[in-house]
Design an enzyme around this catalytic site. Sequence first.
Site, PDB file in Angstrom:
ATOM      1  N   GLY A  11       0.630  -1.072   0.047  1.00 36.77           N
ATOM      2  CA  GLY A  11       0.233   0.251  -0.184  1.00 36.77           C
ATOM      3  C   GLY A  11       0.963   1.278  -0.033  1.00 36.77           C
ATOM      4  N   GLN A 112      -0.953 -12.675   0.531  1.00 36.71           N
ATOM      5  CA  GLN A 112       0.712 -12.289   0.446  1.00 36.71           C
ATOM      6  C   GLN A 112       1.404 -12.519   1.703  1.00 36.71           C
ATOM      7  OE1 GLN A 112      -0.292  -7.581   1.836  1.00 36.71           O
ATOM      8  NE2 GLN A 112      -0.986  -7.079  -0.543  1.00 36.71           N
ATOM      9  N   ASP A 159      -3.850   2.906  19.340  1.00 36.69           N
ATOM     10  CA  ASP A 159      -4.288   2.379  20.351  1.00 36.69           C
ATOM     11  C   ASP A 159      -4.219   2.758  21.647  1.00 36.69           C
ATOM     12  OD1 ASP A 159      -6.819   1.603  18.723  1.00 36.69           O
ATOM     13  OD2 ASP A 159      -5.397  -0.113  17.920  1.00 36.69           O
ATOM     14  N   HIS A 187      -8.398  -4.618  17.368  1.00 40.38           N
ATOM     15  CA  HIS A 187      -8.282  -3.034  17.261  1.00 40.38           C
ATOM     16  C   HIS A 187      -9.774  -3.172  16.805  1.00 40.38           C
ATOM     17  CE1 HIS A 187      -6.785   0.611  15.351  1.00 40.38           C
ATOM     18  NE2 HIS A 187      -7.521   0.358  14.500  1.00 40.38           N
TER      19      HIS A 187
HETATM   20  P1  NAD Z   1      -4.874   4.535   1.266  1.00 37.25           P
HETATM   21  O1  NAD Z   1      -6.529   4.112   0.772  1.00 37.25           O
HETATM   22  O2  NAD Z   1      -4.196   5.521   0.918  1.00 37.25           O
HETATM   23  O3  NAD Z   1      -4.122   3.446   1.047  1.00 37.25           O
HETATM   24  C1  NAD Z   1      -4.572   1.956   0.557  1.00 37.25           C
HETATM   25  C2  NAD Z   1      -3.356   1.996  -0.538  1.00 37.25           C
HETATM   26  O4  NAD Z   1      -3.339   0.195  -0.159  1.00 37.25           O
HETATM   27  C3  NAD Z   1      -3.757   2.442  -1.730  1.00 37.25           C
HETATM   28  O5  NAD Z   1      -2.825   2.901  -2.662  1.00 37.25           O
HETATM   29  C4  NAD Z   1      -3.994   0.691  -2.468  1.00 37.25           C
HETATM   30  O6  NAD Z   1      -4.234   0.534  -3.684  1.00 37.25           O
HETATM   31  C5  NAD Z   1      -3.219  -0.196  -1.831  1.00 37.25           C
HETATM   32  N1  NAD Z   1      -3.418  -1.441  -2.023  1.00 37.25           N
HETATM   33  C6  NAD Z   1      -4.478  -1.856  -1.745  1.00 37.25           C
HETATM   34  N2  NAD Z   1      -4.853  -3.235  -2.842  1.00 37.25           N
HETATM   35  C7  NAD Z   1      -3.394  -3.871  -2.053  1.00 37.25           C
HETATM   36  C8  NAD Z   1      -2.859  -4.628  -2.221  1.00 37.25           C
HETATM   37  N3  NAD Z   1      -3.868  -5.892  -2.774  1.00 37.25           N
HETATM   38  N4  NAD Z   1      -1.486  -4.823  -2.472  1.00 37.25           N
HETATM   39  C9  NAD Z   1      -0.853  -3.365  -2.015  1.00 37.25           C
HETATM   40  N5  NAD Z   1      -1.767  -2.593  -2.008  1.00 37.25           N
HETATM   41  C10 NAD Z   1      -2.867  -2.884  -1.861  1.00 37.25           C
HETATM   42  O7  NAD Z   1      -5.600   3.774   2.783  1.00 37.25           O
HETATM   43  P2  NAD Z   1      -4.901   4.039   4.057  1.00 37.25           P
HETATM   44  O8  NAD Z   1      -4.410   5.605   4.896  1.00 37.25           O
HETATM   45  O9  NAD Z   1      -3.303   3.660   3.498  1.00 37.25           O
HETATM   46  O10 NAD Z   1      -4.884   2.679   5.237  1.00 37.25           O
HETATM   47  C11 NAD Z   1      -4.871   1.281   4.417  1.00 37.25           C
HETATM   48  C12 NAD Z   1      -5.404   0.681   5.573  1.00 37.25           C
HETATM   49  O11 NAD Z   1      -5.110   0.296   7.308  1.00 37.25           O
HETATM   50  C13 NAD Z   1      -6.629   0.343   5.812  1.00 37.25           C
HETATM   51  O12 NAD Z   1      -7.664  -0.402   5.741  1.00 37.25           O
HETATM   52  C14 NAD Z   1      -6.541   1.560   6.865  1.00 37.25           C
HETATM   53  O13 NAD Z   1      -8.211   0.939   7.747  1.00 37.25           O
HETATM   54  C15 NAD Z   1      -5.859   0.549   8.150  1.00 37.25           C
HETATM   55  N6  NAD Z   1      -5.680   1.311   8.919  1.00 37.25           N
HETATM   56  C16 NAD Z   1      -4.895   0.731  10.504  1.00 37.25           C
HETATM   57  C17 NAD Z   1      -4.588   1.126  11.363  1.00 37.25           C
HETATM   58  C18 NAD Z   1      -4.296   0.269  13.157  1.00 37.25           C
HETATM   59  O14 NAD Z   1      -4.082   0.984  13.728  1.00 37.25           O
HETATM   60  N7  NAD Z   1      -4.428  -0.961  12.447  1.00 37.25           N
HETATM   61  C19 NAD Z   1      -5.024   2.985  11.079  1.00 37.25           C
HETATM   62  C20 NAD Z   1      -5.060   3.490  10.502  1.00 37.25           C
HETATM   63  C21 NAD Z   1      -5.539   3.055   9.233  1.00 37.25           C
HETATM   64  C1  LMR Z   2      -8.091   3.779  12.804  1.00 34.37           C
HETATM   65  O1  LMR Z   2      -7.407   3.547  14.350  1.00 34.37           O
HETATM   66  O2  LMR Z   2      -7.776   5.461  13.269  1.00 34.37           O
HETATM   67  C2  LMR Z   2      -7.761   3.270  11.684  1.00 34.37           C
HETATM   68  O3  LMR Z   2      -8.306   2.130  12.287  1.00 34.37           O
HETATM   69  C3  LMR Z   2      -8.846   3.535  11.084  1.00 34.37           C
HETATM   70  C4  LMR Z   2     -10.076   3.532  11.021  1.00 34.37           C
HETATM   71  O4  LMR Z   2     -11.154   2.678  10.603  1.00 34.37           O
HETATM   72  O5  LMR Z   2     -10.809   4.080  12.624  1.00 34.37           O
END
Ligand code: NAD
Ligand code: LMR
Length: 325
Positions: A11, A112, A159, A187
């Site tokens: 990503g 993956q 978190d 999460h």
């Molecule tokens: P985003 O949409 O800006 O970026 C995601 C990227 O992933 C995109 O560029 C997309 O093209 C790419 N992508 C999609 N499928 C893919 C694949 N199979 N292989 C490689 N790349 C791929 O999103 P973001 O804001 O960067 O968030 C990414 C993820 O992280 C989301 O699922 C979001 O909910 C999650 N997130 C988790 C936490 C946490 O605390 N665990 C916090 C924030 C966001």
């Molecule tokens: C967060 O905790 O900010 C991320 O997991 C994005 C979301 O979907 O809340």
Amino acid sequence: MKAPVRVAVTGAAGQISYSLLFRIAAGEMLGEDQPIILQLLEISPALEALNGTVMELEDCAFPLVSKIIQTDDPNIAFKDAEFCILVGARPRGPGMERSDLLEANAQIFSIQGKAISDNADSNVKVLVVGNPANTNALIACRNAPNLKPSQFTAMTRLDHNRAIAQLAQKCGYHNSDVSGLIIWGNHSATQYPDIHHCTVAGQPATDLVEVSWIVENFIPTVQQRGAAIIKARGLSSAASAANAAIEHMRDWVNGTNGGMVSMGIYSDGCYGVEEGLVFSFPVICEGGSYSVVQGLPINDLSQKLIKKTEVELKEEKEGVSALLP
Ligand code: NAD
Ligand code: LMR
């Protein structure tokens, strides 16, 4: 100079990576003496955008970056990688729960997980950020027969940091005065931020705040913080998520000096949590590995909330059983 290590990030053209990659490249994750090769994975339609990010990385002339690989092939992205940060997944929008993303994202992590198993360094450390992070980490882990479950982790550090900030603000102290905070479970909106083992400037946190504040204010605020950010920003958290990913990996590698942090890890059944879920526990990191802090007393309120988040993770696991060989 040390030999470069390979860091794969998926990503890589997305929001989180736009903050994450530059901090990794500056040495904030693995240290200012550790050269790196960045191996960046995107889906084919996003390769042009990825190239833009890579041009900006080049324009920083980072001394630690030996090489940057851009690809849409997971087998290339994970080749010999010692660190894999799996960010690439769809984020949720307003009104969605993170589990609503399971259908859209789960498949990504089975593909993956297999590619990491087939290609990465045998000691690879994997962090899953893409939501729903715990169950995605479980899927990746179960599709990686050549690796140990302990090599797969999910991110609850954001978190953890959110909870520290809320508690420090409430008590009128600095974030650095808070220690011993725990995020248990998923999460998600069922996660349990627990302050019962926490001190603030050396005083038990439970002496400084009312139970009513914990239950009615603190816990829901931390549980709903991601949604609050989506509402305010129109996009999910990005820089704070990247920061948490850096801290998660940095601590896993360098240790926590006896301090406790929260990591989503493969449960071995401790604290009565079902074995084989990816569940956030209190851990201490040392010598490149982590171990769960055992034997903490758990009161009735905590027990009830830990159970609730466990039940949700069991349901998520059941929902993706077709992807769990
Ligand atoms: P985003 O949409 O800006 O970026 C995601 C990227 O992933 C995109 O560029 C997309 O093209 C790419 N992508 C999609 N499928 C893919 C694949 N199979 N292989 C490689 N790349 C791929 O999103 P973001 O804001 O960067 O968030 C990414 C993820 O992280 C989301 O699922 C979001 O909910 C999650 N997130 C988790 C936490 C946490 O605390 N665990 C916090 C924030 C966001
Ligand atoms: C967060 O905790 O900010 C991320 O997991 C994005 C979301 O979907 O809340």
